[in-house]
Design a protein around this motif. Structure first.
Motif, mmCIF file in Angstrom:
data_model
loop_
_atom_site.group_PDB
_atom_site.id
_atom_site.type_symbol
_atom_site.label_atom_id
_atom_site.label_comp_id
_atom_site.label_asym_id
_atom_site.label_seq_id
_atom_site.Cartn_x
_atom_site.Cartn_y
_atom_site.Cartn_z
ATOM 1 N N HIS A 74 22.302 77.493 28.493
ATOM 2 C CA HIS A 74 20.891 77.335 28.127
ATOM 3 C C HIS A 74 20.569 75.954 27.580
ATOM 4 N N VAL A 75 21.574 75.087 27.445
ATOM 5 C CA VAL A 75 21.336 73.739 26.917
ATOM 6 C C VAL A 75 21.594 72.714 28.015
ATOM 7 N N PRO A 76 21.028 71.517 27.871
ATOM 8 C CA PRO A 76 21.250 70.484 28.884
ATOM 9 C C PRO A 76 22.738 70.158 29.033
ATOM 10 N N ALA A 77 23.187 70.079 30.283
ATOM 11 C CA ALA A 77 24.587 69.752 30.580
ATOM 12 C C ALA A 77 24.672 69.132 31.964
ATOM 13 N N VAL A 82 31.086 78.475 34.634
ATOM 14 C CA VAL A 82 30.894 79.879 34.302
ATOM 15 C C VAL A 82 32.227 80.594 34.481
ATOM 16 N N LEU A 83 32.802 81.045 33.359
ATOM 17 C CA LEU A 83 34.036 81.814 33.452
ATOM 18 C C LEU A 83 33.686 83.250 33.816
ATOM 19 N N ARG A 84 34.439 83.799 34.744
ATOM 20 C CA ARG A 84 34.190 85.154 35.252
ATOM 21 C C ARG A 84 35.424 86.009 35.038
ATOM 22 N N LEU A 117 25.777 83.780 35.486
ATOM 23 C CA LEU A 117 25.793 82.883 36.645
ATOM 24 C C LEU A 117 24.372 82.622 37.141
ATOM 25 N N THR A 118 23.577 83.665 37.273
ATOM 26 C CA THR A 118 22.202 83.514 37.753
ATOM 27 C C THR A 118 21.387 82.637 36.819
ATOM 28 N N GLU A 119 21.528 82.861 35.513
ATOM 29 C CA GLU A 119 20.803 82.030 34.549
ATOM 30 C C GLU A 119 21.253 80.577 34.637
ATOM 31 N N ALA A 120 22.549 80.348 34.816
ATOM 32 C CA ALA A 120 23.073 78.981 34.915
ATOM 33 C C ALA A 120 22.523 78.272 36.144
ATOM 34 N N VAL A 121 22.525 78.955 37.276
ATOM 35 C CA VAL A 121 22.001 78.359 38.510
ATOM 36 C C VAL A 121 20.497 78.125 38.391
ATOM 37 N N ASP A 127 24.163 72.570 42.446
ATOM 38 C CA ASP A 127 25.003 71.378 42.507
ATOM 39 C C ASP A 127 25.723 71.051 41.202
ATOM 40 N N SER A 128 25.464 71.835 40.150
ATOM 41 C CA SER A 128 26.082 71.551 38.850
ATOM 42 C C SER A 128 26.872 72.727 38.293
#
Length: 167
Positions: A74-77, A82-84, A117-121, A127-128
């Motif tokens: 949720h923060v800029p990176a 993402v560990l699964r 994962l969905t929130e991260a994408v 691409d990140s």
């Protein structure tokens, strides 16, 4: 470079991140607690609600760090890892930590549904975002793969892990 290591609780974020030497590690949950970056409590879950605006302000100017937390995406990176972990393993680990059965099950279901994962994408784009399967891997092996992402030796790979059969 700022790297976020995130994932459902119980995927091994803290254990693997503690073995990283390439960047300074920030355990975001500890920062939130220590600095009081909260907005109350979620009564249904009995958990603290993080003030992510305050977290972002605190992180401003902190570069060359690895930020570890189930909230790190949720923060800029620059890169988000993402560990699964298989939901049954997550459930077992969380119960061993003393989490309630309801909480352990909710987190396992979230893992099966790819919530983090969905929130991260959604926030960082395909691409990140990098996925690392941790279920049957040692913390050393996971840390080595995290360091490969940091070094730029891996390509982004969101969507390679699936636990849909759990549901």
């Amino acid at each position: 470079m700022r790297v976020a290591v995130t994932g459902t609780p119980g995927t091994g974020k803290t254990t693997a991140s503690e073995q990283i030497d390439a960047l300074d590690v920030i355990h975001l949950n500890q920062v939130i607690d220590r600095e009081g970056f909260t907005q109350g409590v979620d009564d249904d879950r009995g958990s603290t609600i993080a003030d992510l605006d305050a977290v972002e302000s605190w992180l401003d100017g902190r570069d060359d760090v690895l930020i570890e937390s189930h909230l790190a995406h949720h923060v800029p990176a620059d890169r988000v890892i993402v560990l699964r972990c298989h939901p049954e393993t997550i459930e077992q680990r969380l119960r061993e930590r003393g989490e309630s059965p309801a909480s352990a099950t909710e987190n396992a279901e979230s893992e099966a549904l790819d919530v983090v994962l969905t929130e991260a994408v959604d926030r960082h784009g395909t691409d990140s975002v990098y996925e690392i399967e941790t279920t049957d891997r040692s913390p050393d092996a996971v840390a080595t793969e995290i360091e490969s992402v940091i070094a730029g030796d891996c390509e982004p790979n969101p969507g390679v892990v699936s636990y849909i059969e759990y549901l």
